[in-house]
Design a protein around this motif. Structure first.
Motif, PDB file in Angstrom:
ATOM      1  N   GLN A 166       0.847  -1.187   0.000  1.00  0.00           N
ATOM      2  CA  GLN A 166       0.000   0.000   0.000  1.00  0.00           C
ATOM      3  C   GLN A 166       0.889   1.244   0.000  1.00  0.00           C
ATOM      4  O   GLN A 166       1.612   1.490   0.960  1.00  0.00           O
ATOM      5  N   CYS A 167       0.867   2.021  -1.134  1.00  0.00           N
ATOM      6  CA  CYS A 167       1.717   3.199  -1.254  1.00  0.00           C
ATOM      7  C   CYS A 167       1.166   4.336  -0.391  1.00  0.00           C
ATOM      8  O   CYS A 167      -0.027   4.633  -0.442  1.00  0.00           O
ATOM      9  N   VAL A 168       2.045   4.979   0.354  1.00  0.00           N
ATOM     10  CA  VAL A 168       1.666   6.135   1.148  1.00  0.00           C
ATOM     11  C   VAL A 168       2.095   7.382   0.381  1.00  0.00           C
ATOM     12  O   VAL A 168       3.265   7.515   0.011  1.00  0.00           O
ATOM     13  N   GLU A 169       1.136   8.279   0.110  1.00  0.00           N
ATOM     14  CA  GLU A 169       1.411   9.483  -0.673  1.00  0.00           C
ATOM     15  C   GLU A 169       1.344  10.721   0.214  1.00  0.00           C
ATOM     16  O   GLU A 169       0.574  10.777   1.172  1.00  0.00           O
ATOM     17  N   ARG A 170       2.145  11.716  -0.150  1.00  0.00           N
ATOM     18  CA  ARG A 170       2.110  13.008   0.504  1.00  0.00           C
ATOM     19  C   ARG A 170       2.399  14.060  -0.555  1.00  0.00           C
ATOM     20  O   ARG A 170       2.927  13.743  -1.616  1.00  0.00           O
ATOM     21  N   MET A 171       2.090  15.301  -0.268  1.00  0.00           N
ATOM     22  CA  MET A 171       2.249  16.366  -1.251  1.00  0.00           C
ATOM     23  C   MET A 171       3.168  17.461  -0.729  1.00  0.00           C
ATOM     24  O   MET A 171       3.160  17.768   0.471  1.00  0.00           O
ATOM     25  N   ARG A 172       3.922  18.054  -1.672  1.00  0.00           N
ATOM     26  CA  ARG A 172       4.775  19.189  -1.328  1.00  0.00           C
ATOM     27  C   ARG A 172       4.583  20.269  -2.390  1.00  0.00           C
ATOM     28  O   ARG A 172       4.655  19.982  -3.594  1.00  0.00           O
ATOM     29  N   PRO A 173       4.337  21.497  -1.970  1.00  0.00           N
ATOM     30  CA  PRO A 173       4.193  22.576  -2.961  1.00  0.00           C
ATOM     31  C   PRO A 173       5.502  22.791  -3.711  1.00  0.00           C
ATOM     32  O   PRO A 173       6.591  22.594  -3.154  1.00  0.00           O
ATOM     33  N   CYS A 174       5.369  23.212  -4.973  1.00  0.00           N
ATOM     34  CA  CYS A 174       6.563  23.341  -5.804  1.00  0.00           C
ATOM     35  C   CYS A 174       6.366  24.379  -6.901  1.00  0.00           C
ATOM     36  O   CYS A 174       5.264  24.843  -7.152  1.00  0.00           O
ATOM     37  N   LYS A 175       7.481  24.711  -7.537  1.00  0.00           N
ATOM     38  CA  LYS A 175       7.486  25.527  -8.746  1.00  0.00           C
ATOM     39  C   LYS A 175       8.085  24.707  -9.874  1.00  0.00           C
ATOM     40  O   LYS A 175       9.035  23.947  -9.664  1.00  0.00           O
ATOM     41  N   LEU A 176       7.537  24.887 -11.077  1.00  0.00           N
ATOM     42  CA  LEU A 176       8.033  24.158 -12.244  1.00  0.00           C
ATOM     43  C   LEU A 176       8.725  25.136 -13.185  1.00  0.00           C
ATOM     44  O   LEU A 176       8.215  26.227 -13.454  1.00  0.00           O
ATOM     45  N   LEU A 183      10.157  30.286 -14.939  1.00  0.00           N
ATOM     46  CA  LEU A 183       9.071  29.793 -14.111  1.00  0.00           C
ATOM     47  C   LEU A 183       7.812  29.672 -14.971  1.00  0.00           C
ATOM     48  O   LEU A 183       7.342  30.651 -15.548  1.00  0.00           O
ATOM     49  N   VAL A 184       7.246  28.459 -15.070  1.00  0.00           N
ATOM     50  CA  VAL A 184       6.115  28.244 -15.970  1.00  0.00           C
ATOM     51  C   VAL A 184       4.845  27.816 -15.248  1.00  0.00           C
ATOM     52  O   VAL A 184       3.742  27.963 -15.769  1.00  0.00           O
ATOM     53  N   ALA A 185       4.971  27.287 -14.013  1.00  0.00           N
ATOM     54  CA  ALA A 185       3.772  26.829 -13.305  1.00  0.00           C
ATOM     55  C   ALA A 185       4.085  26.612 -11.828  1.00  0.00           C
ATOM     56  O   ALA A 185       5.258  26.531 -11.425  1.00  0.00           O
ATOM     57  N   GLN A 186       3.019  26.508 -11.028  1.00  0.00           N
ATOM     58  CA  GLN A 186       3.118  26.153  -9.614  1.00  0.00           C
ATOM     59  C   GLN A 186       2.146  25.022  -9.337  1.00  0.00           C
ATOM     60  O   GLN A 186       1.083  24.931  -9.961  1.00  0.00           O
ATOM     61  N   GLY A 187       2.525  24.172  -8.403  1.00  0.00           N
ATOM     62  CA  GLY A 187       1.649  23.050  -8.104  1.00  0.00           C
ATOM     63  C   GLY A 187       2.103  22.295  -6.881  1.00  0.00           C
ATOM     64  O   GLY A 187       2.772  22.843  -5.999  1.00  0.00           O
ATOM     65  N   ARG A 188       1.749  20.998  -6.829  1.00  0.00           N
ATOM     66  CA  ARG A 188       2.111  20.140  -5.696  1.00  0.00           C
ATOM     67  C   ARG A 188       2.654  18.826  -6.226  1.00  0.00           C
ATOM     68  O   ARG A 188       2.009  18.158  -7.052  1.00  0.00           O
ATOM     69  N   ALA A 211       0.536  17.890  -9.443  1.00  0.00           N
ATOM     70  CA  ALA A 211      -0.819  18.438  -9.622  1.00  0.00           C
ATOM     71  C   ALA A 211      -0.672  19.931  -9.892  1.00  0.00           C
ATOM     72  O   ALA A 211      -0.111  20.669  -9.080  1.00  0.00           O
ATOM     73  N   ILE A 212      -1.194  20.401 -11.033  1.00  0.00           N
ATOM     74  CA  ILE A 212      -1.032  21.793 -11.440  1.00  0.00           C
ATOM     75  C   ILE A 212      -2.057  22.679 -10.733  1.00  0.00           C
ATOM     76  O   ILE A 212      -3.261  22.423 -10.786  1.00  0.00           O
TER      77      ILE A 212
END
Length: 252
Positions: A166-176, A183-188, A211-212
């Motif tokens: 069972q994969c455990v997922e978490r999110m971190r904010p980021c810039k792409l 800088l073209v986008a922001q997301g998680r 995730a955009i």
């Protein structure tokens, strides 16, 4: 009749039917183009009438010969010999006119059918193209729906299972960023302790699943096309995209 047959052989496709007036003029004209003296005045009048607009050269009751010499008598028909009657000429002329008219209609209908065939082929190609597009859109919507049910809670443990793990997922904010360092986008970034999938395909090790949330440059091409989109603008806000580690900056 031999002269008429020779004139018929020399006639080109598309030319009008040879009339008895033309045959009569031919029989009264020498090879050098001169006209017999005893018929010169009559030939000139007949030619003028033949060339005049509206002169019906195939109606033996009103053609140039009849107008110059008067109606034929005793069954005799000038310009076609003594063995052919007026009724035969009239019937033959009418039949030839009908054949010519029918031929024109057939050619016109054939051209119309050909044009319609081309239009049908063009419409068929457009239908095939739209069918493919609709199929791709349906598949994209289904995939986005599957992606959207992934957990967004950074502490969530309800991630997808791989095998018995069972994969455990978490999110971190980021810039792409693009390869130009723009800088073209922001997301998680979606982080997991096991293999991940994106748009139905395994995520490569040097890529993040992102995730955009904000798109800054929508015309930027994706570093890894997913088969559905080619630019960030096509991906759209709320969807997932694969982005290289080296072009991703965490902001938390």
């Amino acid at each position: 009749m031999e002269i008429e047959e020779e004139m018929q052989r020399q006639k080109k496709d598309g030319d009008t039917l040879i009339s008895r007036t033309e045959v009569w003029i031919k029989t009264h004209t020498r090879k050098d183009g001169s006209v017999h003296s005893n018929a010169a005045s009559h030939v000139e009048k007949v030619k003028e009438l033949l060339a005049s607009e509206g002169s019906n050269s195939h109606d033996i009751l009103n053609d140039p010969l009849t107008q110059v010499f008067g109606p034929d008598t005793r069954g005799r028909v000038r310009g076609v010999g003594t063995t052919v009657s007026q009724s035969q000429i009239r019937g033959s002329a009418a039949a030839l006119e009908k054949i010519s008219s029918y031929k024109g209609k057939v050619e016109e209908q054939s051209s119309t059918i050909q044009e319609q065939s081309f239009k049908i082929q063009e419409l068929s190609s457009k239908i095939d193209f739209l069918t493919d597009q609709i199929g791709g859109i349906k598949e994209m919507i289904q995939q986005q729906h599957m992606d959207s049910i992934q957990p967004e809670n950074p502490q969530s443990t309800g991630g997808p299972s791989v095998g018995n793990h069972q994969c455990v997922e978490r999110m971190r904010p980021c810039k792409l960023y693009s390869w130009r360092k723009e800088l073209v986008a922001q997301g998680r970034v979606i982080l997991a302790d096991g293999p991940q999938m994106i748009h139905g395909k395994p995520l490569q090790k040097d890529l993040y699943k992102v995730a955009i949330d904000v798109i800054i440059k929508g015309d930027v091409e994706l570093p890894e096309p997913d088969g559905y989109h080619s630019t960030l603008g096509e991906v759209g806000i709320g969807s997932f995209v694969a982005w290289h580690h080296c072009f991703t900056e965490f902001t938390d």
